[in-house]
Design an enzyme around this catalytic site. Structure first.
Site, PDB file in Angstrom:
ATOM      1  N   THR A 105      51.590  47.573  32.173  1.00  9.25           N
ATOM      2  CA  THR A 105      52.939  47.639  31.609  1.00  9.25           C
ATOM      3  C   THR A 105      52.941  47.362  30.122  1.00  9.25           C
ATOM      4  O   THR A 105      53.695  47.957  29.365  1.00  9.25           O
ATOM      5  CB  THR A 105      53.850  46.625  32.340  1.00  9.25           C
ATOM      6  OG1 THR A 105      54.061  47.100  33.651  1.00  9.25           O
ATOM      7  CG2 THR A 105      55.182  46.470  31.640  1.00  9.25           C
ATOM      8  N   THR A 181      49.377  43.468  35.045  1.00 11.21           N
ATOM      9  CA  THR A 181      49.528  42.113  35.601  1.00 11.21           C
ATOM     10  C   THR A 181      49.010  42.009  37.028  1.00 11.21           C
ATOM     11  O   THR A 181      48.560  40.967  37.463  1.00 11.21           O
ATOM     12  CB  THR A 181      51.012  41.705  35.631  1.00 11.21           C
ATOM     13  OG1 THR A 181      51.715  42.632  36.466  1.00 11.21           O
ATOM     14  CG2 THR A 181      51.614  41.664  34.248  1.00 11.21           C
ATOM     15  N   ASP A 182      49.084  43.126  37.793  1.00  5.57           N
ATOM     16  CA  ASP A 182      48.804  43.026  39.236  1.00  5.57           C
ATOM     17  C   ASP A 182      47.439  42.419  39.546  1.00  5.57           C
ATOM     18  O   ASP A 182      47.326  41.568  40.410  1.00  5.57           O
ATOM     19  CB  ASP A 182      48.880  44.413  39.908  1.00  5.57           C
ATOM     20  CG  ASP A 182      50.311  44.915  39.990  1.00  5.57           C
ATOM     21  OD1 ASP A 182      50.535  45.926  40.670  1.00  5.57           O
ATOM     22  OD2 ASP A 182      51.179  44.291  39.358  1.00  5.57           O
ATOM     23  N   LYS A 260      48.947  35.351  39.910  1.00  2.39           N
ATOM     24  CA  LYS A 260      50.278  35.939  39.678  1.00  2.39           C
ATOM     25  C   LYS A 260      51.147  35.505  40.860  1.00  2.39           C
ATOM     26  O   LYS A 260      50.955  35.946  41.989  1.00  2.39           O
ATOM     27  CB  LYS A 260      50.189  37.463  39.591  1.00  2.39           C
ATOM     28  CG  LYS A 260      51.564  38.127  39.382  1.00  2.39           C
ATOM     29  CD  LYS A 260      51.442  39.636  39.222  1.00  2.39           C
ATOM     30  CE  LYS A 260      52.811  40.292  39.049  1.00  2.39           C
ATOM     31  NZ  LYS A 260      52.732  41.767  38.881  1.00  2.39           N
TER      32      LYS A 260
END
Ligand code: DAS
Length: 440
Positions: A105, A181-182, A260
């Site tokens: 992202t 981020t995943d 996360k």
């Protein structure tokens, strides 16, 4: 028909008849009145029955073709495009920081092709989107690849680690890696092992909000990441992401203890069982944990290979033994089992794990509990697992254990050596006792 990207069916015929192109200002007559706006692209999965106009107010409106009578072009439009302005010149005395782009992202914009977020922004664009970087370091941005991080594989980790090793040889004071981020925690763990003893800060940064949204967390994470990479007195692999919902603090998480924990909040990342490595504010370091490795050091011995044939499984009630058999069938060389409580599985699974170990496999146990640690000496089940040759991994995160097993098998010559490395604490992946202060 690029000029009418994404349009099809009756909406395409209506627009072709009007001689319209994407970006034109149209006046459209409908069964209930006249509306004008700029024709915007349809995304790939959009239907063929709507024409989308961006109104002067900035809002988009979708018009059902069934109510449209006619359309005329009021003004030919400019094709929407994103051109990065050239970044300001940084001053000579600033540290040199390499920014390696890998996607996610933080390097994305809304893509009208799909209507979703699409990796599109290059590292150079990123640099011009965040001109403050030029006041922090002499930045050299480059793209290594551009993928959403759910598509990352160990071969990507190897590529990133090798580029970091080269950057150190090129005299950079630190490295920043922009990433999705995943799977950020997996890559942070992978680089922590692959770059053991790294003499500079290696900071992974990401964003939960894309760069074209006012609430994007990309800029502040990137500025903090570049500042740490260029000026911090400590070395090692860290994740730099929002601390809390405010816009002025960034947390540094150790690469093997970060997770996360939220799908969308900007402060989604937490350090599990250990204190934050550091906190960075607008004017630099606000807190630095004791005991971080210092910048410099001569023990840098990168080992950048990973064995992909490792399987991570979450045990659950009634889990079929066939899943372990299937892992063996696909040639798994190691299994990481995320067991319940202190590290438990059913009797059937204990038996299957014993067969796997007797067949030369490496079987390890972590826990589904986020806090605390595995202890196989308390209950019969744990003792049966120890007897079966399963290795307890203390409070190691399951995701870190998966990555470590891939790294250990990629860089050891014997199973005995692999087992030794698996239970050793190499880069803070396990702790002697859990830190009481963290959320978990
Ligand atoms: N798909 C997500 C990824 O690349 C987007 C993001 O959160 O960066 O990890």
């Amino acid at each position: 028909m690029e000029d009418l990207a994404g349009y099809k069916g009756s909406s395409l015929s209506f627009l072709k008849k009007a001689g319209a192109s994407i970006g034109d200002v149209l006046e459209v007559e409908t069964s209930w009145g006249v509306v004008s706006g700029t024709l915007v692209p349809r995304y790939l999965y959009g239907d063929g029955d709507h024409v989308v106009l961006k109104l002067r107010s900035g809002y988009n409106v979708g018009l059902d073709v069934s109510v449209l009578r006619s359309a005329r072009v009021l003004a030919k439009g400019q094709k929407p495009s994103f051109s990065a302005s050239s970044p300001p010149k940084p001053s000579k005395g600033l540290p040199r920081v390499l920014i390696i782009g890998t996607g996610g992202t933080i390097a994305s914009r809304i893509d009208y092709r799909t209507g979703a977020v699409h990796p599109a922004v290059s590292s150079a664009d990123l640099h011009s989107l965040v001109p403050e970087l030029s006041g922090v370091a002499r930045v050299q941005p480059e793209i290594l690849f551009n993928v959403f991080s759910e598509n990352m594989r160990p071969s990507h980790w190897t590529k990133i680690a090798q580029r970091v090793r080269k950057a150190i040889g090129e005299g950079f004071d630190g490295v920043v890696i922009t990433h999705g981020t995943d799977t950020l925690g997996y890559t942070a763990a992978a680089l922590s092992f692959a770059l053991v003893g790294v003499p500079v800060p290696v900071i992974l940064v990401a964003a939960q909000r894309s760069s074209d949204r006012p609430s994007s967390d990309g800029p502040i994470n990137l500025i903090a990441g570049v500042s740490v990479a260029g000026t911090a007195g400590f070395a090692g692999v860290y994740v730099a992401m929002h601390l809390g919902e405010s816009d002025d603090k960034v947390a540094l998480h150790g690469g093997t203890r970060v997770r996360k924990n939220h799908t969308s909040r900007r402060d989604a990342f937490v350090s599990v069982g250990v204190p934050l490595a550091a906190v960075w504010g607008k004017s630099g370091a606000e807190y630095v944990s004791d005991g971080l490795p210092m910048r410099g050091g001569s023990s840098f011995a990168p080992k950048t290979r990973f064995e992909e044939k490792v399987v991570l499984m979450k045990f659950y009630p009634s889990m079929p033994a066939g899943l372990i058999k299937a892992a063996r069938k696909i040639g798994a060389k190691a299994l990481v089992i995320e067991g319940t409580g202190l590290g438990h599985v059913s009797k059937e699974i204990v038996r299957e794990l014993e067969l796997f170990v007797n067949g030369g496999g490496l079987a390890c146990m972590t826990s589904q509990c986020i806090g605390g640690r595995v202890d196989l000496s308390v209950y019969d089940t744990g003792r049966d697992l120890l007897h079966a040759g399963v290795l307890p991994l203390e409070d190691m995160l399951s995701e870190t254990a998966l990555v470590k097993a891939m790294w250990v098998l990629g860089n050891s010559r014997s199973l005995g050596k692999a087992k030794e490395m698996m239970v050793a604490n190499i880069v803070g992946e396990t702790t002697s006792r859990s830190f009481p202060g963290t959320p978990l």
